[in-house]
Design a protein around this motif. Structure first.
Motif, mmCIF file in Angstrom:
data_model
loop_
_atom_site.group_PDB
_atom_site.id
_atom_site.type_symbol
_atom_site.label_atom_id
_atom_site.label_comp_id
_atom_site.label_asym_id
_atom_site.label_seq_id
_atom_site.Cartn_x
_atom_site.Cartn_y
_atom_site.Cartn_z
ATOM 1 N N ASP A 246 -5.882 56.642 -40.454
ATOM 2 C CA ASP A 246 -5.459 55.363 -39.873
ATOM 3 C C ASP A 246 -6.298 55.009 -38.640
ATOM 4 O O ASP A 246 -6.757 53.879 -38.479
ATOM 5 C CB ASP A 246 -3.976 55.424 -39.452
ATOM 6 N N PHE A 247 -6.493 55.989 -37.760
ATOM 7 C CA PHE A 247 -7.193 55.693 -36.504
ATOM 8 C C PHE A 247 -8.711 55.597 -36.694
ATOM 9 O O PHE A 247 -9.371 54.841 -35.983
ATOM 10 C CB PHE A 247 -6.792 56.702 -35.422
ATOM 11 N N LEU A 248 -9.243 56.360 -37.662
ATOM 12 C CA LEU A 248 -10.671 56.196 -37.959
ATOM 13 C C LEU A 248 -10.954 54.778 -38.437
ATOM 14 O O LEU A 248 -11.949 54.155 -38.058
ATOM 15 C CB LEU A 248 -11.092 57.190 -39.048
ATOM 16 N N LYS A 249 -10.051 54.280 -39.292
ATOM 17 C CA LYS A 249 -10.207 52.908 -39.797
ATOM 18 C C LYS A 249 -10.165 51.914 -38.635
ATOM 19 O O LYS A 249 -11.012 51.033 -38.526
ATOM 20 C CB LYS A 249 -9.061 52.569 -40.753
ATOM 21 N N GLN A 250 -9.161 52.068 -37.775
ATOM 22 C CA GLN A 250 -9.022 51.139 -36.631
ATOM 23 C C GLN A 250 -10.260 51.153 -35.751
ATOM 24 O O GLN A 250 -10.780 50.112 -35.363
ATOM 25 C CB GLN A 250 -7.826 51.550 -35.770
ATOM 26 N N MET A 251 -10.716 52.364 -35.434
ATOM 27 C CA MET A 251 -11.866 52.474 -34.516
ATOM 28 C C MET A 251 -13.141 51.966 -35.173
ATOM 29 O O MET A 251 -13.959 51.297 -34.542
ATOM 30 C CB MET A 251 -12.029 53.923 -34.055
ATOM 31 N N SER A 252 -13.294 52.266 -36.458
ATOM 32 C CA SER A 252 -14.469 51.812 -37.181
ATOM 33 C C SER A 252 -14.501 50.284 -37.234
ATOM 34 O O SER A 252 -15.553 49.659 -37.048
ATOM 35 C CB SER A 252 -14.435 52.405 -38.588
ATOM 36 N N MET A 253 -13.330 49.694 -37.459
ATOM 37 C CA MET A 253 -13.237 48.232 -37.534
ATOM 38 C C MET A 253 -13.539 47.604 -36.172
ATOM 39 O O MET A 253 -14.228 46.583 -36.095
ATOM 40 C CB MET A 253 -11.832 47.853 -38.015
ATOM 41 N N SER A 254 -13.045 48.226 -35.088
ATOM 42 C CA SER A 254 -13.322 47.694 -33.747
ATOM 43 C C SER A 254 -14.820 47.705 -33.454
ATOM 44 O O SER A 254 -15.345 46.796 -32.810
ATOM 45 C CB SER A 254 -12.617 48.532 -32.674
ATOM 46 N N ILE A 255 -15.489 48.745 -33.945
ATOM 47 C CA ILE A 255 -16.935 48.849 -33.704
ATOM 48 C C ILE A 255 -17.672 47.791 -34.528
ATOM 49 O O ILE A 255 -18.539 47.080 -34.022
ATOM 50 C CB ILE A 255 -17.438 50.273 -34.027
ATOM 51 N N SER A 256 -17.281 47.657 -35.812
ATOM 52 C CA SER A 256 -18.000 46.681 -36.653
ATOM 53 C C SER A 256 -17.702 45.240 -36.229
ATOM 54 O O SER A 256 -18.529 44.358 -36.392
ATOM 55 C CB SER A 256 -17.679 46.897 -38.125
ATOM 56 N N ASP A 257 -16.519 45.013 -35.673
ATOM 57 C CA ASP A 257 -16.176 43.664 -35.194
ATOM 58 C C ASP A 257 -16.826 43.339 -33.847
ATOM 59 O O ASP A 257 -16.705 42.228 -33.348
ATOM 60 C CB ASP A 257 -14.650 43.532 -35.008
ATOM 61 N N GLY A 258 -17.440 44.341 -33.232
ATOM 62 C CA GLY A 258 -18.084 44.137 -31.951
ATOM 63 C C GLY A 258 -17.138 44.214 -30.763
ATOM 64 O O GLY A 258 -17.522 43.915 -29.636
ATOM 65 N N LYS A 259 -15.873 44.616 -31.028
ATOM 66 C CA LYS A 259 -14.922 44.745 -29.917
ATOM 67 C C LYS A 259 -15.302 45.933 -29.038
ATOM 68 O O LYS A 259 -14.996 45.964 -27.855
ATOM 69 C CB LYS A 259 -13.497 44.938 -30.454
ATOM 70 N N GLU A 260 -15.883 46.952 -29.647
ATOM 71 C CA GLU A 260 -16.374 48.116 -28.898
ATOM 72 C C GLU A 260 -17.865 48.247 -29.156
ATOM 73 O O GLU A 260 -18.312 48.087 -30.293
ATOM 74 C CB GLU A 260 -15.654 49.392 -29.358
ATOM 75 N N GLN A 261 -18.619 48.539 -28.106
ATOM 76 C CA GLN A 261 -20.072 48.651 -28.235
ATOM 77 C C GLN A 261 -20.467 50.125 -28.238
ATOM 78 O O GLN A 261 -20.592 50.734 -27.187
ATOM 79 C CB GLN A 261 -20.763 47.933 -27.069
ATOM 80 N N PHE A 262 -20.582 50.691 -29.415
ATOM 81 C CA PHE A 262 -21.070 52.071 -29.522
ATOM 82 C C PHE A 262 -22.267 52.089 -30.458
ATOM 83 O O PHE A 262 -22.254 51.404 -31.486
ATOM 84 C CB PHE A 262 -19.995 52.991 -30.122
ATOM 85 N N VAL A 263 -23.264 52.881 -30.097
ATOM 86 C CA VAL A 263 -24.376 53.111 -31.022
ATOM 87 C C VAL A 263 -24.159 54.513 -31.581
ATOM 88 O O VAL A 263 -24.337 55.510 -30.875
ATOM 89 C CB VAL A 263 -25.732 53.012 -30.295
ATOM 90 N N LEU A 264 -23.726 54.589 -32.831
ATOM 91 C CA LEU A 264 -23.357 55.881 -33.407
ATOM 92 C C LEU A 264 -24.383 56.313 -34.457
ATOM 93 O O LEU A 264 -24.720 55.526 -35.345
ATOM 94 C CB LEU A 264 -21.975 55.800 -34.060
ATOM 95 N N PRO A 265 -24.852 57.555 -34.382
ATOM 96 C CA PRO A 265 -25.785 58.029 -35.397
ATOM 97 C C PRO A 265 -25.100 58.325 -36.736
ATOM 98 O O PRO A 265 -25.762 58.522 -37.748
ATOM 99 C CB PRO A 265 -26.341 59.326 -34.783
#
Lengths: 481, 143
Positions: A246-265
């Motif tokens: 559940d939380f991986l989905k939420q965090m992944s979505m926040s990153i793809s939506d641009g709500k969080e700015q992470f550069v992840l390898p």
């Protein structure tokens, strides 16, 4: 990415800080074990973790490191609370997967003639295997109580005693759990799985203590040669898997939506800042799963004791079954550590790594204040497991962490190929180990050759000062899912 | 539950399990991926009351959509105790799909679990067009 490894001494390898790495990597290993590590992608994963915001010191790996998904298995990483992140992938799907060791007054020569009866009875009484459920069916309210209280809930319901709580990491309850953050799916998956072992590498094993390395600590731990112990390895089951998902989905979505700015390898490293709502919510939901796992192991311990009593027809006093300790090896925790000479509270991720607190550490219960924390390291079915004691070197080198097990060296596919045509249970029986497993393929996937040499791994942590060897345990009987 | 082996390859991974699937088009690829995962997990006869359901899934991109899609199919078994017997992707874009599924209730006496899959992960997840006729995908499933 090509990974450069620099040997620092016989037990430490450095991955120098390059590219987007914020800190170097440090791997505890030896000349033999490091060869396997270089053949999988786990060193790249150590370097990937080193790129995450707020990481402190080193991206660490224990000698049982092997390739995981996102973080390596055997990885340890600590993050600053203000600048740093928390990652569900750095904890793993099986939140608070861990081990529990029970000591007894029984001697191996008394048990050997009864081993098949005992293993068969345990196999009947301990629900195991994929999709297994128990006869505990939790209402939503009860499940929320389990999520908040952990092992304390199980003790209140008559599974074990309050004395057990002194012998569980965090006393069997992680603070800050908030079940209002859980999805309906997590609640649904958890309602029938409390009191189940699961499948894969989870097991319950009857063992004999076959060697003592440190007599004084062994006395404190109630371990002596020839005595019987029982080793349990399981976690938070589908409840924990769902929370991670559940939380991986939420965090992944926040990153793809641009709500969080992470550069992840690696997308599996999806994360949130510790001070963000998402980060705090994950920690509070993760604590629910940690508590579920401690309640699970508490229930299973109680049923194990009942099974021994009924099968051997002896009194609880003659059995003398007591909890030595319960440790988790998939977790993230806020802990105080020394950083460049000052105390700092950090969020330590241990994914396939065990806490290792030295004598005198304030988090230890008084029982182990002088000896250090018992560290439980399971091996594979055909060799040994180990009991160690937490050591000061863990605090200065690895944020109070050490290894968690043997670590796979063969993929499950390769293990199946290697085991093709072999009767693994008969091979083990010839070595004096009686095994019952629910899944047809489990035994073949879990053959001893699929794992690294546990003795070498324990030797590395002992010689590196991460934990001290106390006793070696040999398997006599195993149940697996 | 799939009695005939779908066309997929296992990707070797030390601790987990990965698969590579090829499809004629995206619909075919996503259907095959679901069938392959179920084939790896479970065997048995498709006996019992058939349940038909519509399932729509949204992902951040094609790889994310695949991870979510397989996660939903996995949840049907893990959370609902339903075993997938038929799958049809009705429509698909790079971030959304609509499907029709058929399932039967899981019964331990009829179905054998070969492999417990705990989760579908983003690790090494990839959907790409390799040739004009085939789209391979590789992704990793955690066990």
């Amino acid at each position: 990415m090509a990974i450069t490894l620099k040997k620092l001494d016989p037990y430490r390898w450095l991955i120098p800080k390059t590219g987007s790495m914020r800190v170097p990597g440090l791997i505890f290993s030896n000349d033999e074990l490091i060869k396997d590590v270089q053949e999988d992608q786990s060193l790249t994963q150590v370097a990937n973790v080193a790129t995450l915001p707020g990481i402190v010191g080193y991206s660490l790996a224990m000698p049982d490191i092997h390739r995981g998904y996102g973080f390596p298995i055997g990885g340890v990483a600590a993050f600053d609370l203000d600048e740093g992140i928390i990652s569900p992938g750095g904890v793993g799907y099986d939140i608070n997967c861990g081990c529990r060791l029970l000591t007894t007054r029984l001697r191996a020569d008394e048990i050997r003639p009864m081993i098949k009866d005992l293993v068969s009875a345990l196999f009947k009484n301990i629900p195991c295997g994929a999709g297994s459920t128990s006869n505990i069916h939790l209402s939503k309210k009860e499940e929320e109580q389990v999520a908040v209280q952990g092992a304390v809930w199980a003790v209140k319901k008559g599974f074990g005693s309050t004395e057990d709580l002194e012998r569980i990491e965090d006393y069997g309850t992680m603070e800050g759990a908030d079940p209002s953050l859980l999805s309906e799916r997590a609640i649904k998956r958890g309602k029938d799985q409390l009191g189940t072992l699961g499948s894969g590498n989870h097991f319950l094993e009857i063992q004999v203590i076959d060697h003592i390395y440190d007599q004084e600590t062994a006395r404190t731990f109630n371990l002596s040669e020839g005595r019987i112990t029982v080793f349990l390895h399981t976690g938070s089951r589908g409840f924990g898997h769902q929370i991670c998902d559940d939380f991986l989905k939420q965090m992944s979505m926040s990153i793809s939506d641009g709500k969080e700015q992470f550069v992840l390898p690696d997308r599996q490293l999806a994360c949130a800042y510790l001070k963000s709502d998402q980060g705090r919510h994950y920690l509070a939901a993760m604590a629910c799963a940690a508590n579920y796992a401690w309640a699970n192991r508490q229930v299973l311990m109680h049923w194990t004791e009942e099974t021994f009593l009924k099968t051997l027809l002896i009194s609880p006093k003659d059995l003398g079954m007591n909890l030595l300790y319960d440790v988790c090896h998939n977790i993230a925790k806020k802990e105080v550590h020394n950083v460049e000479g000052s105390k700092a509270t950090l969020c330590v991720h241990r994914k396939g790594a065990t806490r290792s607190l030295p004598p005198g550490h304030p988090l230890l219960s008084p029982i182990y204040r002088d000896s250090g924390q018992p560290v439980l390291i399971p091996g594979d079915m055909g060799t040994y497991s180990y009991v160690l004691a937490g050591a000061e070197g863990a605090m200065s080198q690895s944020f109070g962490s050490t290894c968690h097990g043997a670590g796979r060296v063969l993929s499950r596919t390769k293990a199946l190929k290697k085991a093709k045509g072999r009767a693994i249970n008969r091979e083990l029986e010839d070595k004096g180990i009686y095994v019952l497993s629910r899944g047809k393929r489990t035994l073949k996937e879990e053959i001893p050759e699929a794992y690294k040499d546990i003795s070498q791994i324990v030797d590395v942590v002992h010689k590196s000062g991460l934990a001290n060897k106390v006793a070696r345990l040999k398997s006599l009987g195993v149940i697996k899912g | 539950m799939m009695s005939n082996k779908p066309d997929f390859n296992i990707i070797d991974h030390t601790a987990d399990l990965g698969i590579k699937v090829r499809g004629a088009d995206l619909k075919d690829l996503f259907e095959k991926a679901a069938r392959s995962m179920i084939y790896i997990m479970i065997r048995g006869n498709p006996v019992g009351k058939t349940r038909r359901l519509k399932l729509s899934v949204t992902g951040e991109d094609l790889a994310g959509l695949m991870v979510r899609w397989l996660g939903e199919v996995l949840y049907l078994f893990e959370g609902e105790n339903e075993v997938l017997t038929k799958v049809r992707v009705e429509s698909i874009s790079s971030t959304h799909l609509d499907s029709t599924l058929e399932t039967v209730p899981y019964k331990p006496e009829l179905h054998e679990i070969l492999c417990e899959i705990k989760a579908v992960t983003y690790h090494q997840s990839e959907v790409k067009k390799k040739t004009t006729t085939g789209r391979p995908v590789s992704f990793l499933i955690y066990r």
